[in-house]
Design a protein around this motif. Structure first.
Motif, short mmCIF file in Angstrom:
data_model
loop_
_atom_site.label_atom_id
_atom_site.label_comp_id
_atom_site.label_asym_id
_atom_site.label_seq_id
_atom_site.Cartn_x
_atom_site.Cartn_y
_atom_site.Cartn_z
N PHE A 70 0.84 -1.21 0.00
CA PHE A 70 0.00 0.00 0.00
C PHE A 70 0.87 1.26 0.00
O PHE A 70 0.56 2.25 -0.66
CB PHE A 70 -0.93 0.01 1.22
CG PHE A 70 -2.10 -0.92 1.11
CD1 PHE A 70 -2.94 -0.90 0.00
CD2 PHE A 70 -2.41 -1.83 2.13
CE1 PHE A 70 -4.05 -1.75 -0.11
CE2 PHE A 70 -3.50 -2.67 2.04
CZ PHE A 70 -4.32 -2.65 0.92
N LYS A 71 1.98 1.20 0.75
CA LYS A 71 2.89 2.35 0.82
C LYS A 71 3.56 2.57 -0.54
O LYS A 71 3.65 3.71 -1.03
CB LYS A 71 3.93 2.10 1.92
CG LYS A 71 4.85 3.28 2.20
CD LYS A 71 5.71 2.99 3.42
CE LYS A 71 6.66 4.14 3.76
NZ LYS A 71 6.99 5.06 2.71
N TYR A 72 4.00 1.47 -1.15
CA TYR A 72 4.67 1.57 -2.45
C TYR A 72 3.75 2.18 -3.51
O TYR A 72 4.17 3.00 -4.33
CB TYR A 72 5.14 0.18 -2.91
CG TYR A 72 5.60 0.15 -4.34
CD1 TYR A 72 6.83 0.66 -4.71
CD2 TYR A 72 4.79 -0.40 -5.33
CE1 TYR A 72 7.25 0.65 -6.03
CE2 TYR A 72 5.19 -0.42 -6.66
CZ TYR A 72 6.43 0.10 -7.00
OH TYR A 72 6.83 0.09 -8.32
N LEU A 73 2.46 1.78 -3.47
CA LEU A 73 1.52 2.23 -4.50
C LEU A 73 1.28 3.74 -4.44
O LEU A 73 0.88 4.35 -5.43
CB LEU A 73 0.19 1.47 -4.37
CG LEU A 73 0.26 0.01 -4.83
CD1 LEU A 73 -0.99 -0.76 -4.39
CD2 LEU A 73 0.42 -0.06 -6.35
N VAL A 74 1.50 4.35 -3.27
CA VAL A 74 1.41 5.81 -3.17
C VAL A 74 2.75 6.46 -3.50
O VAL A 74 2.84 7.33 -4.35
CB VAL A 74 0.92 6.23 -1.77
CG1 VAL A 74 1.02 7.75 -1.61
CG2 VAL A 74 -0.51 5.77 -1.54
N ASP A 75 3.82 5.99 -2.82
CA ASP A 75 5.13 6.64 -2.96
C ASP A 75 5.67 6.61 -4.39
O ASP A 75 6.38 7.52 -4.81
CB ASP A 75 6.16 5.97 -2.03
CG ASP A 75 5.84 6.20 -0.58
OD1 ASP A 75 4.94 7.03 -0.29
OD2 ASP A 75 6.46 5.56 0.30
N SER A 76 5.32 5.56 -5.12
CA SER A 76 5.86 5.39 -6.47
C SER A 76 5.11 6.23 -7.51
O SER A 76 5.48 6.22 -8.67
CB SER A 76 5.74 3.93 -6.87
OG SER A 76 4.36 3.57 -6.84
N GLY A 77 4.05 6.93 -7.09
CA GLY A 77 3.28 7.71 -8.05
C GLY A 77 2.23 6.90 -8.78
O GLY A 77 1.63 7.39 -9.74
N LEU A 78 1.97 5.66 -8.32
CA LEU A 78 0.99 4.81 -9.00
C LEU A 78 -0.44 5.12 -8.57
O LEU A 78 -1.38 4.48 -9.01
CB LEU A 78 1.31 3.32 -8.78
CG LEU A 78 2.57 2.84 -9.51
CD1 LEU A 78 2.86 1.38 -9.20
CD2 LEU A 78 2.40 3.04 -11.02
N LYS A 79 -0.60 6.11 -7.67
CA LYS A 79 -1.93 6.61 -7.32
C LYS A 79 -2.76 5.57 -6.57
O LYS A 79 -3.95 5.37 -6.83
CB LYS A 79 -2.66 7.12 -8.57
CG LYS A 79 -1.81 8.16 -9.31
CD LYS A 79 -2.59 9.07 -10.20
CE LYS A 79 -1.77 10.25 -10.66
NZ LYS A 79 -1.50 11.24 -9.61
N GLY A 80 -2.12 4.95 -5.58
CA GLY A 80 -2.82 4.02 -4.71
C GLY A 80 -3.71 4.74 -3.71
O GLY A 80 -3.74 5.98 -3.65
#
Lengths: 372, 372, 372
Positions: free
Chosen positions: A154-164
């Motif tokens: 969940f953290k990766y999906l926000v931090d990476s710019g994937l708009k989680g």
């Protein structure tokens, strides 16, 4: 250990959105409950001006306080500070797998509701699922279950710019007032909500997430004029079930949700609020170009949304019939500056004043966002 | 490079003003749009309580968020937080010579409007130029051009205690809503503004600045009672040209501005709003004693102001005829504490209630300011 | 010396309270001026959401800015930011023995008023002494005298968890508007207040504090409906004397206060506001278990309060006759999380609507508090 400096247990960040929405065709005498600058005689608007005070204290508490400085009072005083989020996460286990979130926070219903406006591409959320929850938030107690690998994802999906969406648990269950953020409770019933979502990573690295959620409660709308309320003095059934599926944009993405339910709605004659069925959702396609000719990140998208229901948080719970198209792009020349521009074909109801007529209007939408 | 701590890209500072304005002679039934504690049955008031969140993110963005916690809602709820500034500076060139300021910010018109209330000697701004702009601010897009040597000079004029305006460009051009800070737009017209100012340092080290500015727009005032609006349903001409000249106090200083224009104004009979001419300005002399017998900085001053026009932001755009004198001092025993005291001879209109009569009143003015 | 980082001269901290108060017996159609979530058709409420910006600048100034983000406007817009404290302490002597506090701050009257809500065990303050002062605060100038050893003792009584009041001086004297925090002054009179309190440490280490205080002023209540005001157009006598005594909980503690005075009060017929006598106070016993079976700090308590007077800050200054019992506990599993639960037997007046009837109701009270 040495006592920590306060700036280690508290952080402050913020973001701001400035908009302009010129009408390029169709009906002019319109209003849109999600953006007060849509309509005739309008130019610039500050849509959101957020400061966020957050941090971890010890091993058992995280807190998150987010006022919006672009709120309005009931009498129209503009750009005042009003709470959006104000909650603590109490970790039942130190690995943060089990936690209670108590306070005003987002209701775990829908994907788009949970995704931050800072990250969403389209300027406003879809009406079909967003109409469940005033400002997406309410005051209550929520339990979240998130295994450690999913915390990371969940953290990766926000931090990476994937708009989680951020971490609202793989499983969530909560009870809350049900009158909407910043509004006083008006009946003895609590609303109940539950949600299950599951992100998985395919062998090629692409991430897919799908889930289901439901709300169960009783809602008492406010009334004005001569509208009566079908003898439901304690409130109307307010129940929904929704599904969502997201293929994250690596680089091509798809996002879709739909929900069905029942709730209060003004009747066709405009005289009485009754219990009615509702349904609607949206589908969005997007493509994420991580290096746009050396000028940052570019994200073209197209979105269609449909809603056949009512807007229970507006006075008299007017019917809302939505069939909108949007197409355009979000461009981030540098991470701290975002510019969104798109064409939007509106086919929906004016919820501001009776008789809440339908309108068809074409507008352009522009937004400049600062992240700091 | 290592990721920066949040407290390096965001800073917080603030200031606060507490006032008392005893009436010592003349009419008692008075009010003053710039200070609610002027008038009968009054004692202490918090005039401004500002927190400022600001910083630089990368090479392209500076941001500046300034809520005022001494604002009021339309229904009189006191000391609430409302935005003053909320903008980003987008640097078109990395040397910061060319930039766009987008958001709610000060309109580049007049010198005194741009000078911070934290630095101004007189407690309130002059009516003649300040009446252009509600809270000196509006929401829009502004371009600023500032050569590097002038960036330094504008900074020096504030940091050194010489009471400069800050960097609003040598040249400025902007477009904004025109309804005033925190107020919804009410027509399709944007206001346009442009300004040129030039500070020069003489061989003896003394700095002099002069400039010219203009505003061009259409304004729709709010009305109450039976007042009508001369069939100008889309708004009245709102146009001004102003000049300013400042000899910075090293130690003796002079500051003067004047402007001419036209705008909406209630007629003499109090029945209809019409388009009328306006003019007015002020002149101020001051003397800066940098070591006041070992007790900090002392700044005696005298100011005369004149305005023959109207206050368009008040309901019905009442006429305002001002001919005021002020004389006193600002004393800074330490940089973080300022005390201002002076005598003020008011000759102006009561803009709060019809028939907006003239009054003549002598008051004392006291202010304690904290800088933190 | 090197210029200090901003985060050294400003600190930010906060706390938040979330409540629920189920009715378990007696009258249901009730309201309580101290907690809007007491009453029928209620569930969760954010009672306080505070951020505090504070620090020392140089040797002469401390400042303290505390907005509450759970305030309401007069028209009912919820969870907006409104000032509680906003003041500077100007140190007349660098040893901080003599200081002036100018701004909006707590009025040095009563012990419980001065004790922070963050530290108080009972969820609300007693009515008898708290009815002196809207939100315990007002805008004015206060002188405090605190010898150095007592500065340390006042600090210890808070930091150690003994629930002290903080440093409001051994001796205090002040002058303030008298209309209540965040409310505009409405007469020319200043209220005067003075207080003397003295904490002493016995040979066994137990600390005892006792003191006396008085208020002298003139108060003009707001009126609604057909209520008249006994020809006191400039306001009614508003005078009180109170005493307090506190045996700090090491581990057993006792706390008691009483006050007598006169002030405005609606007459029995509900037709006219008159000048009447008032008296009341409370006594509280508590026991502080510093290690509750390895699960933090537990503090059981019982409190009785009585008031025979009026609530001058409510419209029409309705009579309030209070005879309440409370018994329960405050539990701090970790310092950053507090949970309070108790039984409360209410016997008091509904001050919200005429005829301001008496009610008898049993409720449970729950509060979760975050300290950050």
């Amino acid at each position: 250990p040495a006592k920590k400096n306060w700036a280690e247990t508290m952080k402050v960040r913020g973001y701001m959105q400035i908009r302009s929405n010129p009408i390029i065709g169709g009906d002019k005498d319109i209003s849109h409950q999600a953006d007060r600058s849509i309509g005739d005689n309008n130019n610039f608007l500050i849509r959101r001006m957020r400061l966020i005070f957050f941090g971890d204290i010890g091993e058992r508490l995280s807190y998150y306080i987010q006022p919006d400085f672009a709120s309005r009072t009931g009498d129209g005083t503009g750009n005042i500070a009003q709470l959006r989020d104000a909650y603590g996460d109490i970790y039942l286990t130190k690995d943060r797998v089990h936690r209670l979130r108590v306070g005003q926070s987002k209701i775990p219903y829908s994907f788009e509701n949970l995704q931050s406006s800072q990250n969403r591409i389209a300027l406003d959320r879809n009406d079909a699922l967003n109409s469940c929850c005033k400002d997406e938030r309410d005051l209550g107690v929520f339990y979240y279950y998130t295994p450690e690998d999913k915390q990371e994802m969940f953290k990766y999906l926000v931090d990476s710019g994937l708009k989680g969406s951020g971490n609202y648990g793989v499983f969530a269950f909560g009870a809350y007032n049900g009158t909407g953020a910043n509004r006083a409770e008006n009946n003895d019933n609590l609303h109940l909500v539950s949600r299950f979502t599951y992100p998985v990573k395919f062998e090629n690295g692409q991430i897919f997430e799908a889930g289901i959620q439901g709300i169960y409660g009783t809602f008492k709308p406010s009334r004005s004029g001569t509208v009566v309320a079908d003898s439901k003095t304690d409130g109307f059934k307010d129940q929904r079930v929704g599904v969502h599926a997201v293929l994250y944009p690596q680089p091509f993405g798809l996002q879709a949700e739909w929900n069905w339910g029942k709730g209060p709605s003004l009747n066709d004659a405009g005289t009485m609020i009754e219990e009615t069925s509702l349904n609607g959702g949206y589908i969005q396609a997007m493509y994420r170009i991580t290096d746009f000719f050396g000028y940052g990140v570019m994200l073209p998208f197209v979105k269609w949304q449909y809603y056949d229901g009512a807007q229970k948080f507006e006075s008299n719970a007017p019917q809302n019939h939505v069939n909108d198209w949007e197409a355009g792009f979000e461009w981030q020349p540098v991470p701290e500056i975002e510019f969104t521009a798109y064409y939007s074909k509106l086919d929906r109801n004016n919820l501001a004043t009776a008789p809440y007529s339908k309108y068809n209007t074409d507008i352009l939408r522009f937004q400049l966002q600062y992240n700091f």
